[in-house]
Write an enzyme that holds these catalytic residues in place. Structure first.
Site: not given
Ligand code: C6P
Length: 412
Positions: A122, A202, A205, A228, A368
């Site tokens: 991401h 990370d 997910q 999440k 992203c």
């Molecule tokens: N992915 C998706 O729809 P934040 O925005 O900081 O809570 O998370 C960022 C992020 C980082 N790593 C991974 C693997 C992610 O999936 C995400 C967030 C969302 O897939 C929004 S783009």
């Protein structure tokens, strides 16, 4: 499978109609819905205990501080951290990764060093490392993904050549938000340790989708977002091994994180306060702790099994749609509870807009993951992402909707 009828009664938002149809929420990869227990914890805090933390001696301030620090302890237990001081509250995964990229990388990276990551990251686990590498004169290298649809996962054989002593930091996603690939996180950490590299996982997910144990994983840092995993937005966590956090200079400075300030300089409190400048998101932390309680009541093993069943069912039914291209592990292979797909002649945004007419919430776009999309020759995909309140019937509704959309665009 879990008793979804009973579980769904915990989620007020799920009981509504969208465009005349019952809401089918399949955008859990973007954010999960919130159970009544989390909403109640937030309301309770604001109705009874709201106050600033660590600064006051009055009853409300002490209650708020107890709630906030209690949340830290609860979250440490949720991921099996050795000590609550290893839990830094942030706004989310993005801020957590940036904190390491700015603080750790700023102090430790030098010209010629390598940051290793993967082609399936991401942007939040990619751009911060590019920035840190640029500032230090270091290089970012990527472990390739295998297969035309990235169905082969990471090229682990490439690790033999990529994981050199020049690698100072290895950052990778536990689960790809676009492919659904589950990376062998413990093995990757072990390999990194062997060359003296620190690891950043990370877990955006994976958190809340299965049991997660930072000590079993053997990682140095791990980042996740509360929203999440049934928690509130605006709260997240950076886990770091205490020995590393104690040596880390603060990224942000200000109130709450200092011991002594003169007109010339300042000294820092120990971890975790030194990394939490300013008034924190107290309600968010309390809501996140309530989410941990809730998820453990459902059972994280059971949630993982439910995710698995839905993912396998979705793969089987979606694979049968003519012309569909599905990314990530093939049908039958292990994958997380999300499926990303594309049709040759229909844009993902059209699919999401038309599916909304049927009451479905999907996500369309590059998720992203622009470099990965480009590598796979795509600009966007549609993604359906599941959680434990989703049902097999909802996968049938997804397939019915996709077939209707396909027919419409084929003009038949
Ligand atoms: N992915 C998706 O729809 P934040 O925005 O900081 O809570 O998370 C960022 C992020 C980082 N790593 C991974 C693997 C992610 O999936 C995400 C967030 C969302 O897939 C929004 S783009």
């Amino acid at each position: 499978m879990l008793d979804s009828k009973k579980i769904r009664s915990d989620f007020p938002i799920l009981h509504q109609q969208i465009n005349g149809h019952p809401l089918v929420y399949l955008d859990n990869g973007a954010t999960s819905q919130k159970p009544r227990a989390v909403i109640d914890a937030l309301v309770r805090y604001y109705e009874r205990d709201n106050s600033n933390v660590h600064r006051g001696l009055h009853a409300l301030s002490m209650r708020a501080t107890d709630g906030y620090e209690g949340a830290r302890t609860r979250i440490a237990k949720f991921i099996n951290a050795a000590d609550p001081a290893e839990i830094i509250f942030t706004r989310g995964t993005t801020e957590s990764i940036n904190l390491v990229a700015r603080s750790w990388a700023h102090a430790h990276l030098k010209s010629g060093d390598v940051i290793l990551t993967t082609e399936m990251e991401h942007h939040s686990n990619l751009v911060p490392w590019q920035q840190a590498a640029k500032a230090a004169g270091a290089t970012v290298r990527y472990i390739p993904v295998l297969g035309t649809d990235a169905e082969g996962g990471l090229d682990l054989a490439a690790l033999d050549t990529l994981l050199t002593p020049q690698v100072k930091l290895f950052a990778f996603t536990h689960i790809s938000n676009t492919l659904g690939t589950i990376n062998p996180a413990a093995e990757l950490c072990r390999r990194a340790r062997a060359v003296g590299a620190i690891t950043v996982i990370d877990a955006a997910q994976s958190i809340g989708h299965a049991p997660l144990d930072v000590r079993a994983l053997g990682c140095d840092f791990l980042a996740f977002s509360g929203h999440k995993m049934c928690g509130p937005t605006g709260i997240g966590v950076l886990y770091g091994r205490q020995a590393l956090l104690d040596k880390l200079a603060p990224d942000e400075t200000g109130g709450g994180m200092v011991v002594n300030v003169t007109y010339e300089s300042a000294t820092w409190k120990p971890t975790p306060e030194r990394h939490e400048a300013g008034t924190p998101h107290v309600a968010g932390a309390i809501g996140l702790a309530a989410a941990c309680d809730y998820l453990d009541t459902i059972g994280r093993e059971a949630i993982a099994a439910h995710d698995h069943t839905l993912a396998q069912l979705a793969m089987e039914k979606l694979s049968a749609i003519p012309g569909i291209r599905i990314l990530g592990p093939r049908a039958g292979a292990e994958r997380a509870g999300l499926v990303s797909f594309a049709f040759p002649d229909v844009h993902a945004h059209d699919i999401v807009t038309f599916a909304d007419e049927d009451g479905l919430a999907l996500r369309g776009g590059h998720h992203c993951n622009q470099p990965l999309m480009r590598k796979l020759g795509l600009t966007s995909t549609t993604r359906a992402s599941f959680y434990f309140y989703n049902t097999a019937d909802e996968i049938d509704l997804l397939v019915t909707s996709l077939r209707r959309i396909q027919k419409f665009f084929a003009g038949t």
